[in-house]
Scaffold this active site. Structure first.
Site, short mmCIF file in Angstrom:
data_model
loop_
_atom_site.label_atom_id
_atom_site.label_comp_id
_atom_site.label_asym_id
_atom_site.label_seq_id
_atom_site.Cartn_x
_atom_site.Cartn_y
_atom_site.Cartn_z
N ASN A 89 0.85 -1.26 0.08
CA ASN A 89 0.04 0.04 0.01
C ASN A 89 0.68 1.30 0.00
OD1 ASN A 89 -2.47 1.76 0.97
ND2 ASN A 89 -1.04 1.99 2.40
N LYS A 95 2.10 17.08 -4.61
CA LYS A 95 0.49 17.84 -4.65
C LYS A 95 0.66 18.30 -6.01
CE LYS A 95 -0.63 17.25 -0.55
NZ LYS A 95 -1.58 15.83 -0.30
N VAL A 96 -0.40 18.66 -6.47
CA VAL A 96 -0.64 19.40 -8.28
C VAL A 96 0.32 20.52 -8.25
CG1 VAL A 96 -2.32 20.04 -9.76
CG2 VAL A 96 -2.85 18.20 -8.29
N SER A 139 -3.73 2.57 -8.95
CA SER A 139 -4.60 3.70 -8.95
C SER A 139 -5.38 3.49 -10.41
CB SER A 139 -4.07 4.81 -8.73
OG SER A 139 -5.02 5.91 -9.15
N ALA A 192 4.13 11.90 -13.15
CA ALA A 192 5.03 10.90 -12.72
C ALA A 192 4.44 9.87 -12.05
CB ALA A 192 6.14 11.76 -11.83
N TYR A 193 3.26 10.39 -11.01
CA TYR A 193 2.58 9.45 -10.45
C TYR A 193 1.82 8.48 -11.25
CZ TYR A 193 -1.03 7.89 -7.00
OH TYR A 193 -1.99 7.28 -6.16
N VAL A 195 2.81 7.18 -14.39
CA VAL A 195 3.47 6.52 -14.51
C VAL A 195 4.08 5.43 -13.56
CG1 VAL A 195 6.05 5.98 -15.72
CG2 VAL A 195 4.40 7.82 -16.76
N ARG A 231 -10.47 10.22 1.18
CA ARG A 231 -10.03 11.34 1.97
C ARG A 231 -8.88 11.10 2.78
NH1 ARG A 231 -15.34 11.61 2.00
NH2 ARG A 231 -15.53 10.50 4.13
P1 NAP Z 1 -1.36 8.64 2.59
O1 NAP Z 1 -2.47 9.17 3.56
O2 NAP Z 1 -0.08 9.76 2.16
O3 NAP Z 1 -0.37 7.46 3.44
C1 NAP Z 1 0.62 6.79 2.66
C2 NAP Z 1 1.35 5.97 3.60
O4 NAP Z 1 2.52 5.35 2.70
C3 NAP Z 1 1.80 6.74 4.85
O5 NAP Z 1 1.70 5.64 5.75
C4 NAP Z 1 3.41 6.88 4.45
O6 NAP Z 1 4.15 6.92 5.68
C5 NAP Z 1 3.51 5.54 3.68
N1 NAP Z 1 4.92 5.51 2.81
C6 NAP Z 1 5.21 6.53 1.87
N2 NAP Z 1 6.34 6.51 1.58
C7 NAP Z 1 6.94 5.14 2.23
C8 NAP Z 1 8.00 4.41 2.35
N3 NAP Z 1 9.35 4.79 1.73
N4 NAP Z 1 8.19 3.12 3.22
C9 NAP Z 1 7.05 2.71 3.75
N5 NAP Z 1 5.92 3.75 4.09
C10 NAP Z 1 5.87 4.61 3.14
O7 NAP Z 1 -1.69 8.01 1.23
P2 NAP Z 1 -3.16 7.12 0.99
O8 NAP Z 1 -4.09 7.90 0.27
O9 NAP Z 1 -3.44 6.41 2.10
O10 NAP Z 1 -2.41 6.25 0.08
C11 NAP Z 1 -2.25 4.75 0.16
C12 NAP Z 1 -2.32 4.16 -1.19
O11 NAP Z 1 -3.31 4.23 -1.95
C13 NAP Z 1 -0.88 4.62 -1.91
O12 NAP Z 1 -0.15 3.89 -2.88
C14 NAP Z 1 -1.57 5.59 -3.15
O13 NAP Z 1 -0.85 5.98 -4.14
C15 NAP Z 1 -2.86 4.79 -3.17
N6 NAP Z 1 -4.18 5.57 -3.75
C16 NAP Z 1 -4.63 6.48 -3.07
C17 NAP Z 1 -5.81 7.22 -3.47
C18 NAP Z 1 -6.59 8.22 -2.76
O14 NAP Z 1 -7.42 8.98 -3.05
N7 NAP Z 1 -6.06 8.36 -1.44
C19 NAP Z 1 -6.30 6.79 -4.75
C20 NAP Z 1 -5.52 5.70 -5.56
C21 NAP Z 1 -4.35 5.25 -5.10
P3 NAP Z 1 4.47 8.47 6.47
O15 NAP Z 1 3.70 8.54 7.29
O16 NAP Z 1 5.86 7.99 7.03
O17 NAP Z 1 4.78 9.35 5.06
#
Ligand code: NAP
Length: 276
Positions: A89, A95-96, A139, A192-193, A195, A231
């Protein structure tokens, strides 16, 4: 060595990963590991779930750090002789309106989302036990970014014979092309995201194929999915789903029954297989 089933969720100190752990604590019949790159943030998250009366375990994991991945691998091998559920995960997104140069965004984003996730898979997939489940959180943006690629790149990313080495070469080329400011000329979309998530979806298709070829009798199911627009700190407060709702599809895939023979090697959103 413990015979208890074990589930691991990467990047689970907050957001969707945290909600996946919460759901697994309620539904997975075994040990559930919340992992975080920062032990302080990880322990805080563990305490929150314990306050909810849930039983959860912690292990440090920074997917950018091979040593950290290997420490988790050795721990799982020694304590459980492998693992049953792996949810990849952890991810990042600029950010944009971030003004960081695009080439830097490309390198940093690909480093975690694609190369970090791949390193976790390289180290942990061989440990996944028969009837195990692997979920790679990608995603829908991977699909839209695929649509923005040149016809030649689209063909490569949709190919049923592309190898992991070829995919790594393409992801590396994207980063290099952004540094030379030729990525658009070379057929890449301007995200970038996007890709990086093409990389995650295609990697999942390749890994599922490899499981079919090399571990056919093991009944492991591996898929990529989109959690929806959720969210979290990544997507912001306007997104439509709560983190618990965002966890639903990843958790569905992590808990597929042992007699299920699919989905496998697919990309899903809202628990539905999407075309790639
Ligand atoms: P988030 O709230 O920013 O959480 C991301 C998590 O990943 C945090 O726990 C962060 O840890 C951790 N992380 C980042 N880099 C890491 C690393 N090098 N090693 C270990 N952990 C790391 O984001 P989210 O929305 O929950 O996203 C979770 C996943 O869903 C991601 O893969 C994202 O691309 C995908 N996604 C999200 C959405 C959306 O609408 N939110 C949509 C599609 C896909 P820290 O707290 O230490 O930064």
């Amino acid at each position: 060595m413990s015979n208890v089933p074990v589930a691991v969720v990467t990047g689970s100190n907050k957001g969707i990963g945290f909600a996946i752990v919460r759901a697994l604590c309620k539904q997975f019949p075994g040990d559930v590991y919340l992992t975080a790159r920062d032990p302080g943030r990880g322990q805080k998250a563990v305490a929150k779930l314990q306050e909810e009366g849930l039983c959860v375990l912690f292990h440090q994991l920074d997917i950018d750090d091979l040593q950290s991945i290997r420490a988790l691998r050795d721990f799982l091998k020694e304590k459980y002789g492998g693992l049953n559920v792996l949810v990849n995960n952890a991810g990042i997104a600029f950010k944009v309106h971030d003004t960081t140069p695009f080439a830097v965004q490309a390198e940093v984003t690909l480093k975690t989302n694609f190369f970090g996730t791949r390193n976790v898979c390289t180290e942990l997939l061989p440990l996944v036990k028969p009837y195990g489940k692997v979920v790679n959180v990608s995603s829908m943006v991977s699909s839209s970014a695929l649509g923005g690629c040149s016809r030649e790149l689209q063909q490569k990313f949709r190919s049923d014979t592309i190898t992991e080495d070829e995919l790594v070469e393409l992801m590396t080329k994207f980063v290099e092309d952004t540094k030379k400011s030729v990525h658009e000329k070379e057929g890449w979309p301007n995200t970038a995201y996007g890709v990086s998530k093409i990389g995650v979806t295609v990697l999942s298709r390749i890994q599922a194929r490899m499981l079919n070829e090399k571990r056919k009798g093991d009944h492991i199911l591996l898929n990529a999915c989109c959690p929806g627009w959720v969210r979290t700190d990544m997507a912001g407060p306007q997104a439509t789903k709560s983190p618990d709702e965002g966890a639903e599809t990843p958790v569905y895939l992590a808990l597929l029954p042992s007699d299920a023979d699919g989905p496998h090697g697919q990309f899903l959103s809202n628990k539905t297989v999407r075309s790639w």
